[in-house]
Design an enzyme around this catalytic site. Sequence first.
Site, short mmCIF file in Angstrom:
data_model
loop_
_atom_site.label_atom_id
_atom_site.label_comp_id
_atom_site.label_asym_id
_atom_site.label_seq_id
_atom_site.Cartn_x
_atom_site.Cartn_y
_atom_site.Cartn_z
N GLU A 1 0.83 -1.24 0.24
CA GLU A 1 0.10 0.51 -0.46
C GLU A 1 0.97 1.14 0.07
OE1 GLU A 1 -3.13 -0.06 3.10
OE2 GLU A 1 -4.02 1.76 2.41
N TYR B 1 -6.18 -9.15 11.19
CA TYR B 1 -5.72 -8.66 11.91
C TYR B 1 -5.08 -9.49 13.61
CZ TYR B 1 -4.15 -5.55 8.35
OH TYR B 1 -3.73 -4.90 6.91
N GLU C 1 -12.28 -2.51 2.50
CA GLU C 1 -13.03 -2.05 4.05
C GLU C 1 -14.12 -1.24 3.68
OE1 GLU C 1 -9.96 -1.76 7.09
OE2 GLU C 1 -10.16 -3.53 6.79
N GLU D 1 -6.44 -9.24 3.45
CA GLU D 1 -5.70 -8.39 4.47
C GLU D 1 -5.20 -8.85 5.79
OE1 GLU D 1 -5.69 -4.64 5.27
OE2 GLU D 1 -6.20 -4.40 3.47
O1 AHR Z 1 -3.46 -2.48 6.45
C1 AHR Z 1 -3.36 -1.39 6.55
C2 AHR Z 1 -4.54 -0.94 7.07
O2 AHR Z 1 -5.49 -1.83 7.09
C3 AHR Z 1 -5.27 -1.39 4.90
O3 AHR Z 1 -4.66 0.12 4.59
C4 AHR Z 1 -6.98 -1.41 5.69
O4 AHR Z 1 -7.37 -1.56 4.21
C5 AHR Z 1 -6.21 -2.25 6.75
O5 AHR Z 1 -7.28 -1.71 7.86
#
Ligand code: AHR
Length: 510
Positions: free
Chosen positions: A45, A258, A193, A314
């Site tokens: 990114e 995450y 997102e 992600e």
């Molecule tokens: O990977 C960092 C961020 O995490 C990304 O930009 C977003 O899609 C997610 O919240």
Amino acid sequence: MRLQSFFIAALLLVSSTVFAQNKITAHTDSAKTKINRDIYGHFAEHLGRCIYDGFYVGDTSLIDNIKGFRVDVIDALQEMNIPLLRWPGGCFADTYNWKDGVGSKKIRPSIVNVHWGGVTEDNSFGTHEFMDFCELIGAEAYINLNVGSGSVREAKEWVEYMTSPNKSPMTEWRKENGRDEPWKVKYWGIGNENWGCGGNMTPEYYADLYRNYATYCHGADYKIAGGANVADYNWTEVMMKKLVHHKHIVDGLSLHYYVHPGGWSNKGSATEFDEAEYHLTLQKALYMEELINNHSAIMDKYDPNKEIDMIVDEWGSWYDVEPGTNPGFLFQQNTLRDALCAGMQLNMFNNHADRIKMANIAQMVNVIQAVILTKGETMVLTPTYYVFKMYSVHQDATLVPLSIECDDYEVGGEKLPVLHASASTKDGKLNLTVCNLDPNNDVEFEYDILGEKYTKASGQIIGGEKINSLNEFGKEEEVTLKQFSLKQPKKGKLKLKIPAKSVVLISLEK
Ligand code: AHR
């Protein structure tokens, strides 16, 4: 004296090895599902030092480069066998106007990167640079279109600019900018997102918008709808309900998750943690299994033939930034703990290869759970890098279902299975990747291969002294990939002992 030291050594061996009846059985006769190599995908990114000062230093840099791309990074990515790269975001994607990033660099506008540190984005890395980089590293392209702040026309024109062989204002512009032939772009994401940074939309609203965008993106072969945040099952439910009768315009639905041991607002240090936090982090990595199962169950309800893929575009361990670094740049170190988290999650993606066709770790260089860190001329390969390198044997291989019986690794009453594994077969080899989550004890287990006569075994291991062992700039690597010696199989069985806190590859041949 010698006898005494023998007893001490024997005692130490007993206390550091778990000898219970642990067993992994490989059901080679049930192997049928292909593990799509794109499960081993990455993500870059416009965020912090991922692109600029990460892999792209510009062609006037003193750092050895090809067309502005670091040679050391290119070599490392090729060696890791990177199949796929997602770009330009993330949250950045829903602010990005692709037209700012093509044509002469002298006249490309500078913009503010509102999501990531408010820094100036000079657009010197754009569509052509991204495709050049994919070509150099041998990766397929995955482009994420802007739904949050863009327009259907902008998205349609980007797809046309990149993929159309016909004559149009967009394709003529592409040619003027130095590219005659259309590119092949494997995947297109429509928004990112959109429940959050991509527009704070409801799933109902986004699903309708998705249908509108997808209808006009002619030339975008494989289209991915923005999916749920973690356990937002309603999002998946609504998306499936509203898209299931429009399968011609949707190929995949994404999922983002995450691992934050301390929670979103206080994520915890990437390098300083105790065993309880280590255990909690692995527990949170294992939560991916529950998410995959629950989202898959909803998808199965609407799409029992699995025509719409799950795309985990992600994932990764996300901690507090390293002290003294820009909080908007998400720069963190990564340790042996993260190698185990990666090993577990890649095992899960393999094991669910019937529904999951792509995954992208966040992010490739210098951001979140990066495989590579850079500082000036130097580069570090993180423990996670070595996991991707080791696990590349699974790319495009056939999944071999496993049954695992094992002890628990318990801390404060919380339990994790001590072994986590997946297996696949390719080119006559049976490859098992197995993680021993216990940081204190080696684990002994029997590996039982049903129905096949393998005679030769070889191994590789990623391990380290401490749960927070890491690779630091200018120092010898603490965590790396080494050969692992083992006994040879007898009558379809193998006795194995896997060191504490390690990720191991066992390859069997006939
Ligand atoms: O990977 C960092 C961020 O995490 C990304 O930009 C977003 O899609 C997610 O919240």
